[in-house]
Design a protein around this motif. Structure first.
Motif, PDB file in Angstrom:
ATOM      1  N   ALA A  17       0.802  -1.227   0.000  1.00 15.47           N
ATOM      2  CA  ALA A  17       0.000   0.000   0.000  1.00 15.47           C
ATOM      3  C   ALA A  17       0.835   1.278   0.000  1.00 15.47           C
ATOM      4  O   ALA A  17       0.350   2.324  -0.394  1.00 15.47           O
ATOM      5  N   GLY A  18       2.074   1.197   0.452  1.00 16.98           N
ATOM      6  CA  GLY A  18       2.894   2.404   0.516  1.00 16.98           C
ATOM      7  C   GLY A  18       4.119   2.234   1.391  1.00 16.98           C
ATOM      8  O   GLY A  18       4.640   1.126   1.536  1.00 16.98           O
ATOM      9  N   VAL A  19       4.534   3.349   1.978  1.00 13.46           N
ATOM     10  CA  VAL A  19       5.775   3.387   2.740  1.00 13.46           C
ATOM     11  C   VAL A  19       5.516   4.038   4.099  1.00 13.46           C
ATOM     12  O   VAL A  19       4.823   5.050   4.185  1.00 13.46           O
ATOM     13  N   THR A  20       6.084   3.464   5.140  1.00  9.84           N
ATOM     14  CA  THR A  20       6.070   4.085   6.456  1.00  9.84           C
ATOM     15  C   THR A  20       7.495   4.540   6.745  1.00  9.84           C
ATOM     16  O   THR A  20       8.420   3.723   6.744  1.00  9.84           O
ATOM     17  N   VAL A  21       7.663   5.845   6.952  1.00 10.12           N
ATOM     18  CA  VAL A  21       8.973   6.416   7.259  1.00 10.12           C
ATOM     19  C   VAL A  21       9.011   6.688   8.758  1.00 10.12           C
ATOM     20  O   VAL A  21       8.200   7.454   9.280  1.00 10.12           O
ATOM     21  N   VAL A  22       9.939   6.033   9.446  1.00 11.52           N
ATOM     22  CA  VAL A  22      10.119   6.242  10.876  1.00 11.52           C
ATOM     23  C   VAL A  22      11.450   6.964  11.050  1.00 11.52           C
ATOM     24  O   VAL A  22      12.508   6.399  10.774  1.00 11.52           O
ATOM     25  N   VAL A  66      12.712   9.370  -5.323  1.00  5.01           N
ATOM     26  CA  VAL A  66      13.578   8.963  -4.214  1.00  5.01           C
ATOM     27  C   VAL A  66      14.980   9.439  -4.565  1.00  5.01           C
ATOM     28  O   VAL A  66      15.522   9.051  -5.603  1.00  5.01           O
ATOM     29  N   ASN A  67      15.564  10.288  -3.723  1.00  8.23           N
ATOM     30  CA  ASN A  67      16.867  10.890  -4.017  1.00  8.23           C
ATOM     31  C   ASN A  67      17.911  10.528  -2.970  1.00  8.23           C
ATOM     32  O   ASN A  67      17.651  10.643  -1.770  1.00  8.23           O
ATOM     33  N   LEU A  68      19.070  10.129  -3.431  1.00 12.08           N
ATOM     34  CA  LEU A  68      20.262   9.997  -2.590  1.00 12.08           C
ATOM     35  C   LEU A  68      21.433  10.488  -3.439  1.00 12.08           C
ATOM     36  O   LEU A  68      22.033   9.740  -4.197  1.00 12.08           O
ATOM     37  N   ARG A  69      21.699  11.770  -3.328  1.00 11.75           N
ATOM     38  CA  ARG A  69      22.771  12.389  -4.111  1.00 11.75           C
ATOM     39  C   ARG A  69      24.083  12.307  -3.340  1.00 11.75           C
ATOM     40  O   ARG A  69      24.082  12.201  -2.108  1.00 11.75           O
ATOM     41  N   PRO A  70      25.216  12.393  -4.041  1.00 11.42           N
ATOM     42  CA  PRO A  70      26.505  12.392  -3.335  1.00 11.42           C
ATOM     43  C   PRO A  70      26.539  13.517  -2.304  1.00 11.42           C
ATOM     44  O   PRO A  70      26.163  14.648  -2.580  1.00 11.42           O
ATOM     45  N   GLY A  71      26.931  13.167  -1.093  1.00 17.91           N
ATOM     46  CA  GLY A  71      27.005  14.145  -0.016  1.00 17.91           C
ATOM     47  C   GLY A  71      25.754  14.235   0.838  1.00 17.91           C
ATOM     48  O   GLY A  71      25.775  14.812   1.915  1.00 17.91           O
ATOM     49  N   ASP A  72      24.639  13.652   0.376  1.00 21.01           N
ATOM     50  CA  ASP A  72      23.416  13.653   1.181  1.00 21.01           C
ATOM     51  C   ASP A  72      23.622  12.763   2.410  1.00 21.01           C
ATOM     52  O   ASP A  72      24.174  11.662   2.301  1.00 21.01           O
ATOM     53  N   PRO A  73      23.138  13.203   3.586  1.00 19.80           N
ATOM     54  CA  PRO A  73      23.286  12.373   4.790  1.00 19.80           C
ATOM     55  C   PRO A  73      22.302  11.207   4.842  1.00 19.80           C
ATOM     56  O   PRO A  73      22.497  10.260   5.587  1.00 19.80           O
ATOM     57  N   TRP A  74      21.216  11.300   4.049  1.00 19.83           N
ATOM     58  CA  TRP A  74      20.207  10.248   3.982  1.00 19.83           C
ATOM     59  C   TRP A  74      19.344  10.466   2.749  1.00 19.83           C
ATOM     60  O   TRP A  74      19.510  11.448   2.032  1.00 19.83           O
ATOM     61  N   VAL A  75      18.421   9.559   2.520  1.00 23.34           N
ATOM     62  CA  VAL A  75      17.520   9.649   1.372  1.00 23.34           C
ATOM     63  C   VAL A  75      16.501  10.762   1.617  1.00 23.34           C
ATOM     64  O   VAL A  75      16.060  10.979   2.745  1.00 23.34           O
ATOM     65  N   PHE A  76      16.148  11.448   0.535  1.00 27.47           N
ATOM     66  CA  PHE A  76      15.068  12.422   0.567  1.00 27.47           C
ATOM     67  C   PHE A  76      13.975  11.954  -0.387  1.00 27.47           C
ATOM     68  O   PHE A  76      14.264  11.499  -1.493  1.00 27.47           O
ATOM     69  N   LEU A  77      12.728  12.062   0.055  1.00 26.33           N
ATOM     70  CA  LEU A  77      11.590  11.700  -0.778  1.00 26.33           C
ATOM     71  C   LEU A  77      10.915  12.981  -1.240  1.00 26.33           C
ATOM     72  O   LEU A  77      10.520  13.812  -0.416  1.00 26.33           O
ATOM     73  N   LEU A 120       7.717  14.636  -2.534  1.00 27.12           N
ATOM     74  CA  LEU A 120       6.319  14.246  -2.377  1.00 27.12           C
ATOM     75  C   LEU A 120       5.392  15.041  -3.286  1.00 27.12           C
ATOM     76  O   LEU A 120       5.732  16.140  -3.732  1.00 27.12           O
ATOM     77  N   SER A 121       4.222  14.482  -3.518  1.00 26.58           N
ATOM     78  CA  SER A 121       3.253  15.096  -4.427  1.00 26.58           C
ATOM     79  C   SER A 121       2.715  16.428  -3.919  1.00 26.58           C
ATOM     80  O   SER A 121       2.183  17.211  -4.702  1.00 26.58           O
ATOM     81  N   ASP A 122       2.866  16.728  -2.637  1.00 20.68           N
ATOM     82  CA  ASP A 122       2.392  18.014  -2.116  1.00 20.68           C
ATOM     83  C   ASP A 122       3.424  19.123  -2.280  1.00 20.68           C
ATOM     84  O   ASP A 122       3.252  20.227  -1.780  1.00 20.68           O
ATOM     85  N   GLY A 123       4.528  18.832  -2.977  1.00 24.99           N
ATOM     86  CA  GLY A 123       5.558  19.828  -3.242  1.00 24.99           C
ATOM     87  C   GLY A 123       6.650  19.899  -2.189  1.00 24.99           C
ATOM     88  O   GLY A 123       7.571  20.701  -2.301  1.00 24.99           O
ATOM     89  N   THR A 124       6.572  19.058  -1.173  1.00 23.08           N
ATOM     90  CA  THR A 124       7.586  19.061  -0.123  1.00 23.08           C
ATOM     91  C   THR A 124       8.573  17.919  -0.333  1.00 23.08           C
ATOM     92  O   THR A 124       8.354  17.022  -1.148  1.00 23.08           O
ATOM     93  N   SER A 125       9.639  17.971   0.438  1.00 23.35           N
ATOM     94  CA  SER A 125      10.644  16.921   0.437  1.00 23.35           C
ATOM     95  C   SER A 125      10.742  16.406   1.871  1.00 23.35           C
ATOM     96  O   SER A 125      10.725  17.183   2.819  1.00 23.35           O
ATOM     97  N   MET A 126      10.837  15.103   2.021  1.00 22.42           N
ATOM     98  CA  MET A 126      10.866  14.502   3.349  1.00 22.42           C
ATOM     99  C   MET A 126      12.120  13.651   3.515  1.00 22.42           C
ATOM    100  O   MET A 126      12.416  12.815   2.666  1.00 22.42           O
ATOM    101  N   PRO A 127      12.862  13.859   4.609  1.00 24.64           N
ATOM    102  CA  PRO A 127      14.008  12.983   4.852  1.00 24.64           C
ATOM    103  C   PRO A 127      13.543  11.598   5.296  1.00 24.64           C
ATOM    104  O   PRO A 127      12.566  11.471   6.030  1.00 24.64           O
ATOM    105  N   ALA A 128      14.236  10.585   4.829  1.00 19.55           N
ATOM    106  CA  ALA A 128      13.982   9.208   5.244  1.00 19.55           C
ATOM    107  C   ALA A 128      15.287   8.683   5.830  1.00 19.55           C
ATOM    108  O   ALA A 128      16.129   8.148   5.114  1.00 19.55           O
ATOM    109  N   LEU A 129      15.460   8.872   7.136  1.00 17.09           N
ATOM    110  CA  LEU A 129      16.715   8.554   7.803  1.00 17.09           C
ATOM    111  C   LEU A 129      17.026   7.064   7.848  1.00 17.09           C
ATOM    112  O   LEU A 129      18.139   6.676   8.189  1.00 17.09           O
TER     113      LEU A 129
END
Length: 151
Positions: free
Chosen positions: A73-78, A94-105, A107-116
């Motif tokens: 159904a989806g993803v749970t980010v804790v 789903v982004n993990l660029r060089p130098g990023d400390p963690w993945v960033f998602l 989102l469809s609402d125009g925001t970006s969410m860290p996924a530690l």
């Protein structure tokens, strides 16, 4: 495209988690042992040592909490203190660029969410593989708008 992981799948920084949990337990045991061995301490002072040890241990346990759980159904980010449930269509990229400390998602609402739960700290190659797997899952579950032209 690489083979998709079998759902449900949990992504977490296992090595970092092991280090944090081990350090938390070790700190608690050492500080508590020292408090009990110091004869000149009053019971209240001993209790404050144990309380401080428990607080330090709890902080390290919180830092070990992050994970990303993907299911049909989806993803749970804790993350450290928060939890958020996302449906697959909410995840645009789903982004993990060089130098990023963690993945960033993204989102469809125009925001970006860290996924530690996916972080390249101690195990960089594992984080890259996990980010690719999550990206492939997001792409496989993406809702494509038939009115949108590609190209």
């Amino acid at each position: 495209m690489a083979e998709l992981p079998v759902l449900p799948v949990t992504f977490r920084p296992s090595r970092t988690r092991a280090v944090l949990l081990t350090a938390g337990v070790a700190i608690f045991v050492v500080i508590t042992t020292v408090a009990m061995l110091l004869e000149q301490l009053s019971p209240g002072e001993r209790l404050s040592f144990v309380f401080t040890a428990a607080l330090l241990c709890a902080v390290l346990f919180l830092l070990a909490r992050p994970k990303v759980v993907a299911d049909d159904a989806g993803v749970t980010v804790v993350n450290i203190v928060g939890r958020r449930r996302l449906e697959w269509p909410e995840i645009l990229q789903v982004n993990l660029r060089p130098g990023d400390p963690w993945v960033f998602l993204d989102l469809s609402d125009g925001t970006s969410m860290p996924a530690l739960g996916i972080q390249p700290g101690i195990a960089k190659q594992r984080a890259i593989e996990d980010a690719r797997a999550l990206r492939a899952l997001a792409e496989a579950h993406a809702v494509h708008d038939p009115g949108q032209s590609e190209g």
